[in-house]
Design a protein around this motif. Structure first.
Motif, PDB file in Angstrom:
ATOM      1  N   ASP A  46      18.946 -56.368 -19.536  1.00 47.54           N
ATOM      2  CA  ASP A  46      17.967 -56.110 -18.853  1.00 47.54           C
ATOM      3  C   ASP A  46      18.503 -56.520 -17.320  1.00 47.54           C
ATOM      4  OD1 ASP A  46      15.072 -56.233 -17.943  1.00 47.54           O
ATOM      5  OD2 ASP A  46      15.327 -58.333 -17.843  1.00 47.54           O
ATOM      6  N   MET A  47      17.471 -56.251 -16.470  1.00 49.49           N
ATOM      7  CA  MET A  47      18.145 -56.600 -14.637  1.00 49.49           C
ATOM      8  C   MET A  47      17.337 -57.539 -14.235  1.00 49.49           C
ATOM      9  SD  MET A  47      19.074 -53.874 -11.495  1.00 49.49           S
ATOM     10  CE  MET A  47      17.157 -53.937 -10.922  1.00 49.49           C
ATOM     11  N   ASP A  48      16.147 -57.402 -13.836  1.00 51.29           N
ATOM     12  CA  ASP A  48      15.416 -58.212 -12.971  1.00 51.29           C
ATOM     13  C   ASP A  48      15.296 -59.802 -13.876  1.00 51.29           C
ATOM     14  OD1 ASP A  48      15.171 -56.063 -11.252  1.00 51.29           O
ATOM     15  OD2 ASP A  48      12.802 -56.320 -11.269  1.00 51.29           O
ATOM     16  N   ARG A  49      15.748 -60.631 -13.094  1.00 50.91           N
ATOM     17  CA  ARG A  49      15.805 -62.090 -13.478  1.00 50.91           C
ATOM     18  C   ARG A  49      16.827 -62.421 -14.711  1.00 50.91           C
ATOM     19  NH1 ARG A  49      10.458 -60.873 -12.033  1.00 50.91           N
ATOM     20  NH2 ARG A  49       9.720 -62.437 -10.256  1.00 50.91           N
ATOM     21  N   THR A  50      17.368 -61.190 -14.979  1.00 49.26           N
ATOM     22  CA  THR A  50      18.403 -61.509 -16.085  1.00 49.26           C
ATOM     23  C   THR A  50      19.907 -61.331 -15.446  1.00 49.26           C
ATOM     24  OG1 THR A  50      17.192 -60.507 -17.884  1.00 49.26           O
ATOM     25  CG2 THR A  50      19.576 -60.505 -18.304  1.00 49.26           C
ATOM     26  N   ALA A 100      15.979 -62.852  -8.761  1.00 50.99           N
ATOM     27  CA  ALA A 100      14.618 -62.637  -8.946  1.00 50.99           C
ATOM     28  C   ALA A 100      14.065 -61.163  -8.993  1.00 50.99           C
ATOM     29  CB  ALA A 100      13.990 -62.745  -7.287  1.00 50.99           C
ATOM     30  N   GLY A 101      12.810 -60.887  -9.314  1.00 47.57           N
ATOM     31  CA  GLY A 101      12.519 -59.538  -9.471  1.00 47.57           C
ATOM     32  C   GLY A 101      12.768 -58.808  -8.258  1.00 47.57           C
ATOM     33  N   THR A 102      13.181 -57.434  -8.339  1.00 51.29           N
ATOM     34  CA  THR A 102      13.501 -56.420  -7.198  1.00 51.29           C
ATOM     35  C   THR A 102      12.637 -55.587  -6.864  1.00 51.29           C
ATOM     36  OG1 THR A 102      14.571 -54.890  -9.028  1.00 51.29           O
ATOM     37  CG2 THR A 102      15.924 -56.553  -7.989  1.00 51.29           C
ATOM     38  N   TYR A 103      11.510 -55.261  -7.566  1.00 56.83           N
ATOM     39  CA  TYR A 103      10.485 -54.227  -7.223  1.00 56.83           C
ATOM     40  C   TYR A 103       9.902 -54.483  -6.038  1.00 56.83           C
ATOM     41  CZ  TYR A 103       6.004 -51.627  -7.662  1.00 56.83           C
ATOM     42  OH  TYR A 103       4.917 -50.717  -7.464  1.00 56.83           O
ATOM     43  N   SER A 104       9.197 -55.491  -5.703  1.00 60.74           N
ATOM     44  CA  SER A 104       8.463 -55.867  -4.795  1.00 60.74           C
ATOM     45  C   SER A 104       9.321 -55.647  -3.619  1.00 60.74           C
ATOM     46  CB  SER A 104       7.721 -57.315  -4.911  1.00 60.74           C
ATOM     47  OG  SER A 104       6.737 -57.009  -5.713  1.00 60.74           O
ATOM     48  N   GLY A 105      10.619 -56.633  -3.753  1.00 64.99           N
ATOM     49  CA  GLY A 105      11.460 -56.483  -2.693  1.00 64.99           C
ATOM     50  C   GLY A 105      12.082 -54.962  -2.179  1.00 64.99           C
ATOM     51  N   THR A 163      16.050 -50.988 -17.806  1.00 64.75           N
ATOM     52  CA  THR A 163      15.034 -51.888 -16.869  1.00 64.75           C
ATOM     53  C   THR A 163      13.854 -51.205 -16.596  1.00 64.75           C
ATOM     54  OG1 THR A 163      14.899 -53.095 -14.581  1.00 64.75           O
ATOM     55  CG2 THR A 163      16.310 -51.168 -15.133  1.00 64.75           C
ATOM     56  N   ALA A 164      12.795 -51.915 -16.257  1.00 68.11           N
ATOM     57  CA  ALA A 164      11.623 -51.423 -15.866  1.00 68.11           C
ATOM     58  C   ALA A 164      11.637 -50.874 -14.386  1.00 68.11           C
ATOM     59  CB  ALA A 164      10.137 -52.260 -16.409  1.00 68.11           C
ATOM     60  N   SER A 165      12.516 -51.476 -13.642  1.00 66.38           N
ATOM     61  CA  SER A 165      12.724 -50.959 -12.152  1.00 66.38           C
ATOM     62  C   SER A 165      12.790 -49.491 -12.099  1.00 66.38           C
ATOM     63  CB  SER A 165      13.762 -52.005 -11.745  1.00 66.38           C
ATOM     64  OG  SER A 165      13.296 -53.260 -11.445  1.00 66.38           O
ATOM     65  N   PHE A 166      12.755 -49.140 -10.910  1.00 62.24           N
ATOM     66  CA  PHE A 166      12.912 -47.678 -10.712  1.00 62.24           C
ATOM     67  C   PHE A 166      14.471 -47.167 -10.684  1.00 62.24           C
ATOM     68  CE2 PHE A 166       8.853 -47.895  -8.102  1.00 62.24           C
ATOM     69  CZ  PHE A 166       8.009 -47.384  -9.265  1.00 62.24           C
ATOM     70  N   HIS A 167      14.626 -45.962 -11.369  1.00 62.94           N
ATOM     71  CA  HIS A 167      16.093 -45.480 -11.239  1.00 62.94           C
ATOM     72  C   HIS A 167      16.451 -45.216  -9.635  1.00 62.94           C
ATOM     73  CE1 HIS A 167      17.933 -44.029 -14.920  1.00 62.94           C
ATOM     74  NE2 HIS A 167      16.583 -43.810 -15.228  1.00 62.94           N
TER      75      HIS A 167
END
Length: 236
Positions: free
Chosen positions: A17-21, A25-30, A123-127
């Motif tokens: 996984d990526m965010d917080r793994t 921190a999470g990357t989406y909002s950033g 990851t659920a974050s965007f490609h």
């Protein structure tokens, strides 16, 4: 993290996984704020609407996919030029890699690579920006949430193409990836790393499951499942 040697298999796969793994921190909002600040700063005035969308999600009035599309539309736009957004994705990846990663995660990635594991980032974050981060980390393959990018089009639309790559949907993508690469379960040794309980399908599937700096629910679940627990924040 100490890991035991594994016998010979046709394939070795390490799924992260990526965010917080891997990231602190999470990357989406950033990413959304990074783009807004450098592209159209007036969109930051729409942050209260982002908060309202978050409240609607908390009240289960909208799902994660809808929340992501709304926030993307507010802070980036309904439709945006590929040539304009990709350099911002690259600069955001530079920012994340420069100061937003767990050093212990990087050490584990290097150890898995050295041991002959094929590295998969799921990851659920965007490609849109995950691919840029993955290239900098030397990740072999990426599964991430897709945006609507018509073939040959110069623009990307602020709507998801397919499912949000999260939970069961993420695991379905993993299963499809394994099949597409002719990797059978009995012919592979699989390691999986995640911080969040939503990744329990991926963790259950693995031969070695590691709860990394786990969320509260995962921290409770991991001992019952016999999964290793590590805190990657402890190493700077």
């Amino acid at each position: 993290m100490e890991v035991p040697p594994t016998p010979d298999y046709a394939h070795r796969v390490a799924m992260y996984d990526m965010d917080r793994t891997i990231t602190r921190a999470g990357t989406y909002s950033g990413f959304l704020i990074h783009v807004a600040r450098r592209r159209q700063q007036w969109r930051l005035l729409l942050l209260p609407l982002v908060g309202i969308a978050g409240a609607a999600y908390s009240l289960r009035l909208i799902d994660r996919s809808r929340l992501k599309a709304i926030n993307l539309r507010l802070l980036v736009g309904k439709r945006f030029a590929r040539a304009e957004i990709l350099p911002l994705a690259e600069s955001y990846a530079d920012k994340v890699v420069a100061g937003g990663l767990h050093p212990a995660a990087l050490e584990q990635i290097a150890a898995d690579r050295e041991a002959g594991y094929r590295l998969l980032l799921a990851t659920a974050s965007f490609h849109l920006y995950v691919d840029a981060i993955a290239r900098r980390l030397g990740i072999d393959d990426v599964l991430a949430t897709r945006l609507d990018e018509p073939d040959g089009a110069d623009h990307i639309h602020a709507r998801l193409a397919g499912d949000n790559c999260y939970g069961e949907a993420k695991f379905a993508r993993i299963a499809d990836w394994l099949a597409a690469n002719a990797i059978t379960r009995d012919g592979a040794h699989i390691r999986a790393y995640s911080d969040h309980v939503s990744d329990h399908p991926m963790l259950r599937f693995a031969d070695e499951a590691v709860a990394t700096t786990p969320s509260r629910k995962l921290k409770r679940l991991a001992p019952r499942m016999g999964w290793q627990v590590v805190d990657w924040r402890a190493r700077k």
